[in-house]
Motif scaffolding. Structure first.
Motif, short mmCIF file in Angstrom:
data_model
loop_
_atom_site.label_atom_id
_atom_site.label_comp_id
_atom_site.label_asym_id
_atom_site.label_seq_id
_atom_site.Cartn_x
_atom_site.Cartn_y
_atom_site.Cartn_z
N TRP A 67 -1.30 1.47 -6.59
CA TRP A 67 -1.64 0.13 -6.29
C TRP A 67 -1.69 -0.13 -7.39
N THR A 68 -1.68 -2.37 -7.20
CA THR A 68 -2.26 -2.59 -8.75
C THR A 68 -4.13 -3.10 -8.48
N LEU A 83 -4.83 -5.46 -5.82
CA LEU A 83 -5.48 -4.73 -4.59
C LEU A 83 -6.16 -3.96 -4.39
N LEU A 84 -7.19 -3.19 -5.05
CA LEU A 84 -7.54 -1.91 -4.94
C LEU A 84 -9.29 -3.06 -5.30
N LEU A 106 -2.87 6.26 -7.65
CA LEU A 106 -4.09 6.47 -6.42
C LEU A 106 -4.04 7.57 -6.11
N ASN A 114 2.11 7.59 -5.44
CA ASN A 114 1.63 5.94 -4.81
C ASN A 114 1.05 5.48 -5.80
N THR A 122 0.61 -1.22 -0.11
CA THR A 122 0.14 -0.03 -0.46
C THR A 122 1.22 1.13 0.05
N SER A 123 2.29 1.09 0.40
CA SER A 123 3.33 2.46 0.24
C SER A 123 3.92 2.70 -0.58
N HIS A 181 -11.78 1.90 3.44
CA HIS A 181 -9.94 1.41 4.24
C HIS A 181 -9.91 2.62 4.63
N ARG A 235 -0.94 -1.71 -12.93
CA ARG A 235 -0.79 -0.67 -11.51
C ARG A 235 -1.48 0.93 -12.07
#
Length: 526
Positions: A452-453, A456-457, A478, A450, A240-241, A367, A475
């Motif tokens: 995100w994939t 992950l989303l 975000l 940053n 996430t980072s 989240h 990717r």
């Protein structure tokens, strides 16, 4: 001088020819339903979650959402390669290496390579030269070896060939595209780009002895895990980072596996030995520390900061040269904690904002880590703001509690391939006045987000995002990054970090371990 034609002594080991690889691809094409899945998912990501969409529409005159609508209407007649090329090009036009389409199996996990690398330098008259800097020993023949100078590429003068290849890259500015055009001339991860069009290249070159010769070198396809140690992506898919160009990280790991000394190859690519190196330099009768940060793609911030702190504690007090050239980014907290151990004072980290779309609001409500951004996204209905308020991802002070700090003078070396978390590191170095920034290009790679994939989303937005076929992925940028202190709220995306001083690479830099570059860095320390 004579002109001769040579052939490689043998093929690159542990590889297959590009033609053979393409036959395997064409034997099992992606079904039409899978194409629709990918285009639909891409449209949702860009329209609902992509934080840089307004910027890219304005700065690069592109409308990716409309392009995807049109592509969806024209899917059936496209061949396998045409489809992947069209979808990848929608993302390439964004000039954002965070926001990419990742091709499915069998492209996934493979890399196309010619088995050598090319570097560029400028002579005293300003003329550019392109030198073979690394080569697999199986390909050495007829004077085609380290130090050979390329003159043409498939009949095109080499400078123009690099420019043409650069135009097909997604770098944010010209220097970034040229740097990536040079790198991708001989190495292309197939996870993030379709295969080369040509099966082989015809090279005209001069040997180190000055003889003019030609050779044909075939493109070969290798399994990336042979070098990266992972069968799938070389970067965590659920982080996430992260702030990273995954294509360049793949290329870094493959280059390391192909060309690094045997001892270096034995270290896992995300281990301390895989991402950093250090030594003491003796220049002008004085000693200086040298720290090379190849990547911030590490498992954790604290352990990485401890490694950097140990190195910095042993560095001479006369000065420390920090080099992030070619660093594709990685773990944002790791980059900012490393920055903190190089500063006696608390450093101000960059801030991150989300877009104010419905998708971003849904994610913020779902989240827990996004709750800070929720109220400003909600307020955008009335305020009309495009971005939420900005908040840091990292508390560098807390991450580095108890670690020693380096108090001596410092200089940072950057190039146009320093990207994402490396952009963030360079911005923090400059904004917090740690020392001058010496660039081999005017600006860093200019990746400010940053990332995100899709995978992950989907965990947090299952009603918005569905499955993807055959391990394909996306990717997406975000949260956008903005700078601190004297550059507060200035975005990193498309702008990067401007160098305080410039150095054009010389032949000695390319062939003798950056001797002139390091001398220029030392001059800024004194």
């Amino acid at each position: 001088m004579s002109r001769a034609v040579g052939q490689p002594a043998r093929a690159l080991p542990d590889s297959v020819g590009l033609a053979e690889f393409l036959r395997r691809v064409e034997a099992d094409p992606l079904p039409l339903a899978g194409r629709y899945q990918l285009v639909t998912a891409a449209r949702v990501l860009l329209d609902e979650l992509y934080v840089h969409l307004p910027l890219k529409r304005a700065m690069h005159a592109t409308d990716p959402v409309q392009r995807l609508r049109l592509l969806e209407r024209r899917l059936a007649p496209l061949s396998e390669l045409q489809f992947h090329a069209e979808l990848a090009d929608v993302f390439r036009a964004l000039r954002d290496l965070h926001t990419v389409y990742q091709l499915p199996a069998p492209y996934r996990g493979h890399v196309a390579t010619l088995g050598f690398l090319v570097e560029r330098y400028t002579d005293a008259e300003g003329a550019a030269h392109h030198i073979v800097s690394k080569i697999d020993r199986s390909l050495v023949h007829a004077g085609f070896d380290v130090g050979a100078e390329l003159e043409s590429w498939n009949g095109v003068p080499i400078e123009r060939a690099v420019e043409r290849n650069a135009a097909a890259q997604a770098g944010s500015h010209l220097d970034a595209r040229l740097a990536r055009g040079l790198e991708s001339l001989t190495l292309r991860p197939l996870r993030t780009a379709p295969p080369p069009d040509e099966l082989e290249v015809l090279l005209a070159y001069r040997t180190r002895g000055g003889r003019r010769r030609e050779t044909r070198v075939p493109w070969r396809v290798c399994a990336a895990e042979r070098y990266a140690g992972r069968a799938q992506d070389p970067v965590p898919t659920l982080g996430t980072s992260l702030g990273i160009d995954v294509g360049s990280e793949t290329a870094r790991q493959v280059k390391r596996g192909l060309f690094a000394p045997p001892r270096a190859r034995r270290s896992p690519p995300r281990s301390p030995r895989g991402v950093l190196a250090h030594r003491t330099l003796r220049l002008g009768g004085r000693s200086y520390g040298y720290l090379r940060l190849f990547s911030f793609n590490v498992p954790g911030a604290r352990s990485f900061a401890e490694q950097v702190a140990q190195i910095a504690a042993r560095a001479p007090a006369t000065g420390l040269i920090v080099d992030v050239r070619g660093n594709p980014g990685g773990h944002v907290p790791a980059a900012e904690s490393a920055l903190q151990v190089l500063s006696e004072r608390p450093v101000a980290p960059v801030s991150f904002s989300l877009s104010t779309t419905r998708g971003a609001l849904t994610l913020a409500r779902a989240h827990a880590d996004f709750r800070t951004w929720t109220s400003s996204i909600q307020a955008a209905v009335e305020t009309g703001e495009v971005y939420s308020q900005g908040f840091p991802l990292t508390d560098p002070q807390a991450l580095t509690t108890g670690l020693p700090r380096y108090a001596g003078p410092k200089v940072l070396i950057t190039d146009a391939l320093s990207y994402s978390a490396a952009d963030i590191f360079a911005a923090g170095f400059q904004d917090n006045a740690l020392g001058p920034v010496l660039g081999t290009a005017r600006r860093t790679g200019a990746g400010g987000a940053n990332v995100w994939t899709h995978e992950l989303l989907r965990v947090w937005l299952p009603e918005l995002l569905g499955d993807l076929p055959r391990g394909a992925g996306f990717r997406v940028a975000l949260r956008r990054a903005t700078r601190a202190r004297g550059n507060v709220d200035v975005p990193l995306e498309d702008l990067g970090v401007q160098a305080d001083a410039l150095h054009d690479l010389t032949r000695r830099d390319v062939t003798e371990h950056n001797q002139d570059l390091l001398a220029a860095a030392v001059a800024l320390l004194d």
